[in-house]
Structures are given as structure tokens and as C-alpha cells.
Enzyme design. Sequence first.
Site, short mmCIF file in Angstrom:
data_model
loop_
_atom_site.label_atom_id
_atom_site.label_comp_id
_atom_site.label_asym_id
_atom_site.label_seq_id
_atom_site.Cartn_x
_atom_site.Cartn_y
_atom_site.Cartn_z
N CYS A 151 0.83 -1.21 0.00
CA CYS A 151 0.00 0.00 0.00
C CYS A 151 0.86 1.26 0.00
O CYS A 151 0.61 2.19 -0.79
CB CYS A 151 -0.95 -0.01 1.19
SG CYS A 151 -0.17 -0.37 2.78
N TYR A 152 1.87 1.32 0.86
CA TYR A 152 2.75 2.48 0.86
C TYR A 152 3.46 2.65 -0.48
O TYR A 152 3.49 3.76 -1.03
CB TYR A 152 3.77 2.38 1.99
CG TYR A 152 3.27 2.69 3.37
CD1 TYR A 152 2.63 3.89 3.66
CD2 TYR A 152 3.46 1.79 4.42
CE1 TYR A 152 2.17 4.17 4.94
CE2 TYR A 152 3.02 2.06 5.71
CZ TYR A 152 2.38 3.26 5.97
OH TYR A 152 1.95 3.55 7.24
#
Length: 344
Positions: A151-152
Amino acid sequence: MERIKVGIAGGSGYTGLELLRILHSHPLVEVIWISSESFAEKSLEEYCPAWVKRASLEFLSLSKQGVPSPVDVVFLALPHGESMSYLKLFGPEVKVIDLSADFRFKNREIYEKVYGITHLEPLALGEAVYGIPEIYRKEIAQARLVANPGCYPTSVIIPVYPLLKEGLVEEDIIVDSKSGVSGAGKKPQESTHFCEVYGSFKAYGVGKHRHQPEMEENLSELSGRRIRVTFVPHLLPVKRGILSTIYLKLRKEVSEQAIFELFKAYYQDRFWVRVFPPGSFPELKWVVGSNFIDIGFLKVDKQLILISAIDNLTKGASGQAVQNMNLMFGIDERIGLPENILYP
């Protein structure tokens, strides 16, 4: 076309349930089975009452029962280190989209160092395609195995890529990210209890977060240069969303309008990317629940500040996985994916 038959391994976690939420509205998909080793033989409706009157599925145990019915594609929504042991259950005719980190690295040694385990399917690392549709669309369309990004990294790679590709910024990048608590997964731990998170704000994994080498490997490969990322994540007292602030040093003078035009040139036909005019910045409340990534920026002398926002469970995980599935089956990548925002 016939409906795509789907299996979900790990259907009781946050990403598994988010997959179910999205796929339930997909007009070309039928979810055939879901699995959970912890909740095997329990019905989805019993486990999650939101599904009463909506679905009649029962969690299966793949380790005990094996693969129950043939499917066209499997989503592996499993913890890091477990997906690779499940890959052999599915024949070459079954497409696989892995939401863990098990196939994100091309370099086996980096994976084993970062995650502290031996990789059981090293040959698959060369086969897997890194699943950012906005960048690897053609490769994903031909893939059997897709490694869904972290996600990051999703919140960083998409906005940084055009600038690195055009040689506009230096190799050293600083990333300051804030995430909702669902990014830590569903397994209970003291650091993510309500009383520990609510009313607080903290940095974690400083200088050692496992998404940092994932960003470095992919940005280096995309740019053809050795990229160094200083990454500090923070935990927000909210359920969902990631807001990343990215600091870059410009290599030459370039106007904000030229940067804006560059982003539009790269992403104008990428529906899920929304680029804000210079000086306008994303907020979590405009993306949560959707598959959008919003990008804003501002130039301050020779420094360029980027700000991106995504829903960590949607564009940062399950939504991007479904977007990859659409490409793998040759259908419009927008189909079935949520555009609506959960606001307020």
C-alpha cells in the site's frame, strides 16, 4: 463473455473482505469459494453479518480440503510468507494475484533479508509481474502471476515514476507517510488496540520498514538508476487511508505548469489517477472507499513536494488487485471497481 470464476484464499482478513465487497458488485465475476484456516466451515454470513441476504458462502480449509472447485483466478489474501506455499496448489491454467509480499521482489536475497524467511518458490520471482496497472499495464495483461504492490509503495511509486523517468529529480527521495490502522491487518496486537491508537499519533518502523526496499527496487528498475528512499511511516487514529508526502530535489529548473503537463501526459488515460493543479492537495476523505489515487504537488525553489492519497484497502490492496484481474482477462480495468467515496 462467461463470468470469471474466482477463488479467494484468506477471505476473513481485511483485504479478503474488501475483495468480497468489490467483487460482489463486479458484473463479470462469480466468487466460487473462499478459504480461511481459522474459520473453516463457518459461513460468511455468520462471520460477517453484513453479508446476510447477500451471499451464501462457507469458509473452506485449503490445507485440509485442497482446492474444492476449478476457478479461473485466485486471489491470495494471505500473510507474508504463506502465499508462496499455496502457489503449487494451482495449475498453470489458473491466474494468481498475490496480495502479500511473497512475489514483489525480483531479488530473492533482498526478500529473505527483509522478511527473515527462506523463499520456497524462487523461480516464480522471475515470472511474477509487479502489479501497478498505471505503469505495467501491458505486462499485467500477459501475466499468469501478479504480485500486488504494498500500500505504501503504491502511494509513492505512481506519483514519483514520471519525474524519475524523465530525469527531472535526484536519486535521493524522502517519504513521510501516514496510514489508517487497518494497514496493520486484522490480527490483534497491543499497538493497534483502540485505546492505544485513539487520540494518538506516532511514527513506527523508522529506518527499517519493509516497504522501503520494495520502493527502492522498483523505482531503481523503472528509472535505470540507483534510487535511495528514506521512509518514515506513521499510524493515524483512523480506520482507512494513506496520505504520503514525498520530498524530491529537482535536477534542473522546471515550471509547475510543465510538471502538471507531465503528470497529465503520463496519466491522462489512467482513469484511477487524479492529478490536482499546482498548490491543490489531496485529502483522505476524498478517496476512502474508492480505487482512486489523488496526487498534488508544489515546487519550493529547487525542491518538489508531492502529496498522494489512497484508500489502503482499495487502491492500496484489493481494488488494485481487481484492477489487475480485469487487465489479465482483457476487460476494461474500471469494471466493478468503486468510484464512490465513503463521505462523510
